[in-house]
Design an enzyme around this catalytic site. Sequence first.
Site, PDB file in Angstrom:
ATOM      1  N   GLY A  57       0.798  -1.203   0.000  1.00 46.30           N
ATOM      2  CA  GLY A  57       0.000   0.000   0.000  1.00 46.30           C
ATOM      3  C   GLY A  57       0.840   1.265   0.000  1.00 46.30           C
ATOM      4  O   GLY A  57       0.425   2.293  -0.523  1.00 46.30           O
ATOM      5  N   MET A  58       2.016   1.218   0.624  1.00 54.27           N
ATOM      6  CA  MET A  58       2.854   2.402   0.697  1.00 54.27           C
ATOM      7  C   MET A  58       3.961   2.414  -0.332  1.00 54.27           C
ATOM      8  O   MET A  58       4.438   3.478  -0.705  1.00 54.27           O
ATOM      9  CB  MET A  58       3.488   2.520   2.089  1.00 54.27           C
ATOM     10  CG  MET A  58       2.586   3.115   3.134  1.00 54.27           C
ATOM     11  SD  MET A  58       3.478   3.410   4.669  1.00 54.27           S
ATOM     12  CE  MET A  58       4.699   4.600   4.125  1.00 54.27           C
ATOM     13  N   GLY A  59       4.420   1.279  -0.776  1.00 48.95           N
ATOM     14  CA  GLY A  59       5.568   1.304  -1.658  1.00 48.95           C
ATOM     15  C   GLY A  59       5.825  -0.003  -2.348  1.00 48.95           C
ATOM     16  O   GLY A  59       4.997  -0.914  -2.359  1.00 48.95           O
ATOM     17  N   ASP A 172       2.669  -4.969  14.489  1.00 48.07           N
ATOM     18  CA  ASP A 172       2.098  -5.853  13.475  1.00 48.07           C
ATOM     19  C   ASP A 172       2.811  -7.205  13.478  1.00 48.07           C
ATOM     20  O   ASP A 172       3.235  -7.700  12.436  1.00 48.07           O
ATOM     21  CB  ASP A 172       2.170  -5.210  12.089  1.00 48.07           C
ATOM     22  CG  ASP A 172       1.331  -5.956  11.052  1.00 48.07           C
ATOM     23  OD1 ASP A 172       0.295  -6.550  11.441  1.00 48.07           O
ATOM     24  OD2 ASP A 172       1.708  -5.964   9.866  1.00 48.07           O
TER      25      ASP A 172
END
Length: 445
Positions: A57-59, A172
């Site tokens: 999602g980020m990279g 996480d």
Amino acid sequence: MEAPRYCPLCDRERPEAMCAVHEVPTLPPATGQPPPITKGSVIVDRYRVQGVLSHGGMGTVLDATQVGFNRPVVVKVLRGAKADDRGRVRRFYVEARLVSTLDHPHIVRVFEFGVDPVFRVPFIAMERVDGVTLQDVIDEEGPLTEIRTAKVFEQIVRALMEAHDKGVLHRDLKPRNVMVRRLPEGEEHVTVLDFGLAKLLEEDASQPPLTAPGRTVGTPGFMSPEQVLGRKLDFRSDLYGVGCMMYNVLAGRPPFDGPAALGVMRRQVREPPPALPRVLEGGQPPSAAMSRLLFALLEKNPDDRPARIEAVRDELTQIARGEPDGPATVLTLPARPAELPTVKTDSQEALRRSLSESDQVRTEPVEIARSNPSGPDDDEDGLATVQLPPEALDRLKTQPVPSLSSNRPAASVSSAQPARVRRVWTAVGIAALLAAAALLATVLA
């Protein structure tokens, strides 16, 4: 006039190439699309791209080689579509800055982070970890023996001790974020990946918050109740994640799972963990020490979990030696209430409404790109961002996190056994009532 550069951490304009306050490279303003990164591209003239390992999602996670050393590395970059989002850029820098302070044999090492002047994207260069994920081990081999589990988790806990000493939470923990490598002498070496959701326990008040109000980020099957509820976290939230992973490794499945993320999150808050199988891998029942440790880690109330992570390490060390029930048991738990606190019906209804799968609750699946070269592009137990409406968040935050100290399942009872036990006791109760009635009739006659 060209727009000024800015610091990705304090989000202030800085004309210099380095922010004098945070000592990180400043970023130029986003102007158009940067050139694409392809095979053969060289990041900051040092890391030659060999291919793409995964997207998140980020990279994007790139397979690369360090020029001049011929050393395999992993390079994590923000994708071009996200590079102009200052919030995401700041989150990326926070991750890089935190992880770069960690120096431990069981934590993935960061070599460098910054911004590439040609591609205009932030990057993190880190070691490439050989081996397979702990989830791969479970999928291929099934549940692990108690001693092997203790050896693996002793290393995970040691990694967390280093992170917690630096004021860093993982947030996480899950089997896909743990790499396992077999050493030449036969022992397994564990490396913890992806402190991508971690943040300092003591946040810098001068920096705007990374998480919007009402937003919960994590993997539902391994999130602590307080993380689900959006409450303040400390090291005990990571301990709950360790408990969820240990249960998964011993039983072959997480303690709470299901197809709907919100349903799993609701169970994390409200339901006691199921009992372990009566017989673990290797043909032995769970030891008393393992059961005591596991269900202490899975307590709903953080105050009921182990008060010191060192005690968890020491207990795992003893179990790993094959002496789980010896005289040197070291686990120390805080004082516990004598009875299970009662949650009022209206509170339960508020919690049910707050975590119901209604149109008012929006779920966005996201994933922080992993440095794991073996993992799939998308987690099956994927990272989830849950956005709750303000009224639902207010109701959630008023709910007490229940303590399950006096309701902890016995390790020797299988998940199917409680129903049989209830039926047996029901039959016994009926028989006793009939006998009492017969006796009373005899006396009256």
